[in-house]
Design an enzyme around this catalytic site. Sequence first.
Site: not given
Ligand code: SF4
Length: 418
Positions: A183, A185, A290, A320-321
């Site tokens: 990923h 990030e 986060c 991913s989220n």
């Molecule tokens: S989910 Fe959104 S608020 Fe949280 S770190 Fe990632 S981009 Fe930033």
Amino acid sequence: MAYSQFDRVPNHYAGPIIQQVKDFRVAAGKRSLSPTLLEIGQLQVLIPRHFGFCFGVERAIHMAFSTLEQQPERRTFLVSEIIHNPLVNNELKERGIEFIYDAAGKRQVPADELSGDDIALIPAFGTTLQIEESLQQSGIDTSSEEYRENYDTTCPFVSKVWKRGEELGREGYTIIIHGKYKHEETQATHSHTMQHAKTLVVLDRDEAHKVAAFITGDMALADFECAFAGKSSVGFEPARDLERVAVVNQTTMLAEETQEVTRILREAMRVRYGTDDLDHHCADTNDTLCYATNQNQNATRALLDSGADLALIVGGYNSSNTSHLVEICSDVMPSYLIANADEIVSAEQIRHFDIHTRSMVQARDWLPGAVPVRLIITSGASCPDILMNQVLEKIAGFYDYGAADIAAAQLSLFEELS
Ligand code: SF4
């Protein structure tokens, strides 16, 4: 361009029904995690307290569209997808933005095609130091304050993880990154953190147990090296570098799982070194999680005992989220991840993304025919509300509810009825 009430994202990403739900929640003035119930006749739609665009995504979209508006004479590139949503990425491409790397990390725009007059927007999840170096060699000074302020859309919560990783690294901790190795990030966090600390990427509980087994002496070095080949910083020596650890995460991982990874490693440290000075061996890093990921995941969990027939989760397939929201719902009910309303072929057939096989599959007889029906609709942090809105309208249509019925929908807090 017109912007939404927050003056951050273009108006056409807002959805009128979804906006009504948001306005209702603001007016309700409650901090409760209970979902909103939207009743369209016999169709009950539950919408979680938190869903959709997070702060970091709104900020990144705002910066990208503002750049296009304010710097029309300059060539604008994106290092890679700005967020993981095809609607947003495609719109930016249609407006002339080129992606330097594709989603698989393959370079699309050669370094010698870039110049110091160009803008290369850095996406919300950040980028690696190697990519920044390459941009600088092309003449794009990504390190200047002006550049960071205007063209680096890295979410401040991601930068916070890097900063904390740096601090912990300086204190002598090895940084365990809970994330998906490929990923963007995680790659970015790995790259930044490696400057100040030894690092190791751990995907999930199973991998955390392997690290724990090595710490407690229950796993041989060769087995450890085989399990984590290519997932650590250069020169990583497990026997030396797993004496003191600190866990940070790819911000979109399941926050609960990150806490579990920490708990597993802390327990291994307790077995190996005893309870005295446990923080010396495993740092407390809860403060790097986060808030938005946490909120969306907790709000989704608050839906699980609502008796819903099924859940629809709207979002990008590489988000991913979003896939974690699917994981949460699918433990309890049939759950379908769809990019948009087009994936709903009919009331009998739906195309959806299977997060386990990572492929598109078809499901039949997915929507209950008889009313009353109760279903959940939610979306990931990179999904514009309009996509959720369109899904809702399409489903209402299957029960013969039209625009007037939707406009007359009753809104209430689910907790007040249960
Ligand atoms: S989910 Fe959104 S608020 Fe949280 S770190 Fe990632 S981009 Fe930033």
